[in-house]
Scaffold this motif. Structure first.
Motif, PDB file in Angstrom:
ATOM      1  N   TRP A 188       0.957  -1.465   0.066  1.00  0.00           N
ATOM      2  CA  TRP A 188       0.084   0.128   0.011  1.00  0.00           C
ATOM      3  C   TRP A 188       0.873   1.036  -0.083  1.00  0.00           C
ATOM      4  O   TRP A 188       1.728   1.407   0.842  1.00  0.00           O
ATOM      5  N   ASN A 210      -1.603   7.849  -1.671  1.00  0.00           N
ATOM      6  CA  ASN A 210      -2.649   8.538  -3.045  1.00  0.00           C
ATOM      7  C   ASN A 210      -3.237   9.602  -2.129  1.00  0.00           C
ATOM      8  O   ASN A 210      -4.490   9.638  -2.247  1.00  0.00           O
ATOM      9  N   TRP A 222      -5.933   8.723   1.416  1.00  0.00           N
ATOM     10  CA  TRP A 222      -6.164   7.389   0.711  1.00  0.00           C
ATOM     11  C   TRP A 222      -4.717   6.780   0.342  1.00  0.00           C
ATOM     12  O   TRP A 222      -3.667   7.432   0.173  1.00  0.00           O
ATOM     13  N   GLU A 223      -4.770   5.102   0.289  1.00  0.00           N
ATOM     14  CA  GLU A 223      -3.554   4.551  -0.063  1.00  0.00           C
ATOM     15  C   GLU A 223      -4.287   3.591  -1.234  1.00  0.00           C
ATOM     16  O   GLU A 223      -5.263   3.301  -1.455  1.00  0.00           O
ATOM     17  N   THR A 224      -3.048   3.466  -2.459  1.00  0.00           N
ATOM     18  CA  THR A 224      -3.483   2.315  -3.574  1.00  0.00           C
ATOM     19  C   THR A 224      -2.385   1.338  -3.325  1.00  0.00           C
ATOM     20  O   THR A 224      -1.380   1.550  -2.995  1.00  0.00           O
ATOM     21  N   TRP A 255      -0.191  -0.550 -10.671  1.00  0.00           N
ATOM     22  CA  TRP A 255      -1.272  -0.024  -9.875  1.00  0.00           C
ATOM     23  C   TRP A 255      -2.647  -0.907  -9.968  1.00  0.00           C
ATOM     24  O   TRP A 255      -3.053  -0.986 -11.010  1.00  0.00           O
ATOM     25  N   HIS A 267      -8.133   0.395  -3.348  1.00  0.00           N
ATOM     26  CA  HIS A 267      -7.811   1.699  -2.786  1.00  0.00           C
ATOM     27  C   HIS A 267      -8.423   1.483  -1.272  1.00  0.00           C
ATOM     28  O   HIS A 267      -9.489   0.707  -0.940  1.00  0.00           O
TER      29      HIS A 267
END
Length: 175
Positions: A8, A11, A15-17, A24, A28
């Motif tokens: 992770w 973003n 948020w994290e992606t 990618w 999320h």
């Protein structure tokens, strides 16, 4: 070829992606609040999450988690967003109905019809969820029961997916 490890990554501020090591993904999640463990990473390959093999049921519109579930005896595509849980149950004939039709020479299908009225979409707003419980349902599945101010719904999914769903929902409810 990238040397960045799967995991992770930020973003934005909230948020994290998920980076799978080569690209990618559509996974999320919100950044975990201090003191709360982050949800586990999605399976690297071959998982049953709809985001791993993108489903046309939901647009790529920010779902935090997507998976297939069994709800009230019917398969459903489920998506968890930061503000709601949504699921789509497609119209179709169950395997049990087809089997009964074969054994009765089609008479059971003539008597009961082939359409199933359980198709459609449903949604529970995150702010109306009052509880999330899990209960093992055999060796493979767990039922995650989501209780809201107006209804209770059980999602029958794998043990691993159930733990991911429980952690994510608890994180979103308590945020």
């Amino acid at each position: 070829m990238s040397s960045t490890a799967p995991g992770w990554y930020p973003n934005g501020e909230q948020w994290e992606t998920y980076w799978d090591g080569t690209q990618w993904t559509d996974q999320h999640r919100p950044v975990a609040p201090a003191g709360m463990p982050a949800p586990p990473a999605p399976p690297a390959t071959g998982g049953s999450f709809a985001a791993q093999s993108t489903t046309e049921s939901f647009a790529s519109d920010g779902a935090l988690l997507k998976f297939k579930s069994h709800i009230n005896g019917k398969n459903a595509d489920v998506a968890i967003f930061s503000d709601r849980i949504e699921w789509l149950m497609a119209r179709g004939v169950s395997g049990a109905k087809v089997t009964a039709g074969v054994f009765t020479g089609g008479l059971s299908m003539l008597a009961t019809g082939v359409k199933n009225g359980k198709a459609g979409t449903q949604m529970i707003p995150m702010k109306s969820i009052t509880g999330v419980t899990t209960k093992r349902d055999g060796m493979i599945n767990t039922v995650v029961t989501v209780t809201s101010s107006s209804s209770t719904i059980g999602f029958r999914i794998s043990h691993k997916e159930a733990e991911q769903m429980r952690q994510l929902l608890n994180q979103l409810i308590l945020a």
